[in-house]
Design a protein around this motif. Structure first.
Motif, mmCIF file in Angstrom:
data_model
loop_
_atom_site.group_PDB
_atom_site.id
_atom_site.type_symbol
_atom_site.label_atom_id
_atom_site.label_comp_id
_atom_site.label_asym_id
_atom_site.label_seq_id
_atom_site.Cartn_x
_atom_site.Cartn_y
_atom_site.Cartn_z
ATOM 1 N N HIS A 50 0.955 -1.194 -0.138
ATOM 2 C CA HIS A 50 0.090 0.038 0.037
ATOM 3 C C HIS A 50 0.716 1.247 0.028
ATOM 4 O O HIS A 50 1.720 1.248 0.767
ATOM 5 C CB HIS A 50 -0.890 -0.090 1.185
ATOM 6 C CG HIS A 50 -1.716 1.161 1.389
ATOM 7 N ND1 HIS A 50 -2.940 1.502 0.549
ATOM 8 C CD2 HIS A 50 -1.507 2.404 2.231
ATOM 9 C CE1 HIS A 50 -3.333 2.777 0.867
ATOM 10 N NE2 HIS A 50 -2.728 3.227 1.759
ATOM 11 N N THR A 51 0.869 2.051 -1.026
ATOM 12 C CA THR A 51 1.420 3.323 -0.972
ATOM 13 C C THR A 51 0.484 4.486 -0.889
ATOM 14 O O THR A 51 -0.384 4.616 -1.605
ATOM 15 C CB THR A 51 2.110 3.376 -2.113
ATOM 16 O OG1 THR A 51 3.045 2.434 -2.339
ATOM 17 C CG2 THR A 51 3.209 4.967 -2.422
ATOM 18 N N GLY A 52 0.757 5.452 0.188
ATOM 19 C CA GLY A 52 0.071 6.637 0.585
ATOM 20 C C GLY A 52 0.629 7.866 -0.229
ATOM 21 O O GLY A 52 1.868 7.884 -0.060
ATOM 22 N N THR A 53 -0.318 8.582 -0.616
ATOM 23 C CA THR A 53 0.086 9.910 -1.146
ATOM 24 C C THR A 53 -0.922 10.948 -0.703
ATOM 25 O O THR A 53 -2.133 10.539 -0.352
ATOM 26 C CB THR A 53 0.320 9.834 -2.544
ATOM 27 O OG1 THR A 53 0.778 11.019 -2.847
ATOM 28 C CG2 THR A 53 -0.832 9.595 -3.315
ATOM 29 N N PHE A 54 -0.816 12.097 -0.623
ATOM 30 C CA PHE A 54 -1.593 13.269 -0.264
ATOM 31 C C PHE A 54 -1.599 14.536 -1.489
ATOM 32 O O PHE A 54 -2.067 15.315 -1.249
ATOM 33 C CB PHE A 54 -0.985 13.839 1.006
ATOM 34 C CG PHE A 54 -0.995 12.765 2.218
ATOM 35 C CD1 PHE A 54 -2.205 12.453 2.674
ATOM 36 C CD2 PHE A 54 0.215 12.727 2.711
ATOM 37 C CE1 PHE A 54 -2.091 11.536 3.778
ATOM 38 C CE2 PHE A 54 0.265 11.686 3.752
ATOM 39 C CZ PHE A 54 -0.989 11.031 4.255
ATOM 40 N N GLU A 55 -1.434 13.677 -2.776
ATOM 41 C CA GLU A 55 -1.701 14.520 -3.788
ATOM 42 C C GLU A 55 -3.163 14.540 -3.963
ATOM 43 O O GLU A 55 -4.058 13.709 -3.583
ATOM 44 C CB GLU A 55 -0.947 14.097 -5.246
ATOM 45 C CG GLU A 55 0.558 14.064 -5.108
ATOM 46 C CD GLU A 55 0.949 15.152 -4.576
ATOM 47 O OE1 GLU A 55 0.870 16.344 -5.084
ATOM 48 O OE2 GLU A 55 1.984 15.383 -3.457
ATOM 49 N N THR A 57 -5.304 13.729 -6.291
ATOM 50 C CA THR A 57 -6.049 12.669 -7.023
ATOM 51 C C THR A 57 -6.077 11.389 -6.009
ATOM 52 O O THR A 57 -6.444 10.509 -6.512
ATOM 53 C CB THR A 57 -5.188 12.307 -8.151
ATOM 54 O OG1 THR A 57 -3.777 12.205 -7.884
ATOM 55 C CG2 THR A 57 -5.359 13.567 -9.194
ATOM 56 N N ALA A 58 -5.234 11.302 -4.916
ATOM 57 C CA ALA A 58 -4.995 10.077 -4.097
ATOM 58 C C ALA A 58 -6.318 10.000 -3.298
ATOM 59 O O ALA A 58 -7.218 10.800 -3.192
ATOM 60 C CB ALA A 58 -4.064 10.411 -3.083
ATOM 61 N N PRO A 59 -6.441 8.790 -3.049
ATOM 62 C CA PRO A 59 -7.630 8.139 -2.077
ATOM 63 C C PRO A 59 -7.701 9.019 -0.772
ATOM 64 O O PRO A 59 -6.555 9.412 -0.257
ATOM 65 C CB PRO A 59 -7.496 6.677 -1.691
ATOM 66 C CG PRO A 59 -6.577 6.276 -2.738
ATOM 67 C CD PRO A 59 -5.670 7.442 -3.108
ATOM 68 N N SER A 107 -7.002 6.952 7.405
ATOM 69 C CA SER A 107 -6.706 6.537 6.047
ATOM 70 C C SER A 107 -7.706 5.762 5.333
ATOM 71 O O SER A 107 -8.699 5.182 6.343
ATOM 72 C CB SER A 107 -5.402 5.618 5.969
ATOM 73 O OG SER A 107 -5.725 4.523 6.403
ATOM 74 N N ASP A 199 4.000 13.043 5.488
ATOM 75 C CA ASP A 199 3.987 12.948 4.010
ATOM 76 C C ASP A 199 4.435 11.426 3.615
ATOM 77 O O ASP A 199 4.853 10.887 4.768
ATOM 78 C CB ASP A 199 5.081 13.797 3.200
ATOM 79 C CG ASP A 199 4.716 14.216 1.766
ATOM 80 O OD1 ASP A 199 3.846 13.500 1.261
ATOM 81 O OD2 ASP A 199 5.403 14.981 1.152
#
Length: 199
Positions: A50-55, A57-59, A107, A199
């Motif tokens: 699982h890779t999280g991002t805060f852009e 378009t992210a979930p 999350s 981040d």
């Protein structure tokens, strides 16, 4: 692929954290705890499930409804990678000077694979009180069996610089989980910093 293993260890200097594997891991003594960064070089650790991002378009991470000016939100004020990070503070002023405030952000759910070593890595920047009796920040993992604290801010962390947190999630293998950052100023005093960025 081979699987990396890591055990958290107390330390005073970087050399105390060296696991002898310069290809797959990089170790440093941060806030009196060994922190390991996995290089993900070929033949090393398994890829992250699982890779999280805060852009934008992210979930989406979710927060409870709040009428407070300070809250968790996506911000372009500062980021370790990409253009955005998760921020606790006032989106207008950029500080967390909103009196006494508290908030949590959670999350989307994801599954931790069973039978493998899985770790969480996050970048953290703080401009809050450095003590342990106010401006309390913690990271929790939410499971069907209950909520478990993974990490809590201590006075050993320097403010206004990026820190890398690496936390072992192996105990939660085979479970569907969520992560939750929780922050509470406790008081309304000296809350004029930039707040928290993840981040």
């Amino acid at each position: 692929n081979a699987q990396c293993t890591h055990t958290a260890t107390c330390c005073e200097v970087d050399d105390a954290c060296n696991d002898g594997d310069d290809l797959c891991t990089l170790e440093a003594c941060i806030a009196e705890t060994c922190e390991t960064t996995y290089t993900l070089a070929p033949t090393c650790c398994e890829s992250a499930p699982h890779t999280g991002t805060f852009e934008p378009t992210a979930p989406l991470w979710t927060t409870p409804a709040s009428e407070l000016d300070c809250l968790w939100h996506i911000s372009a004020l500062q980021a370790k990678s990409g253009a955005h990070a998760l921020h606790y503070g006032d989106p207008v002023s950029g500080s967390y000077d909103c009196g006494q405030s508290a908030g949590a952000v959670t999350s989307p759910p994801f599954e931790i694979p069973g039978g493998t070593h899985t770790s969480l890595q996050a970048s953290l920047w703080m401009d809050v009180g450095s003590g342990t009796t106010q401006d309390m920040l913690s990271l929790w993992i939410l499971t069907a069996k209950g909520d478990h604290e993974l990490w809590r801010k201590t006075s050993a962390y320097e403010m206004e610089q990026w820190h890398t947190l690496t936390l072992n999630l192996g105990a939660f293998g085979g479970q569907n989980v969520q992560l939750s950052w929780r922050f509470d100023t406790i008081t309304s005093i000296a809350n004029d910093g930039a707040g928290i960025f993840v981040d």
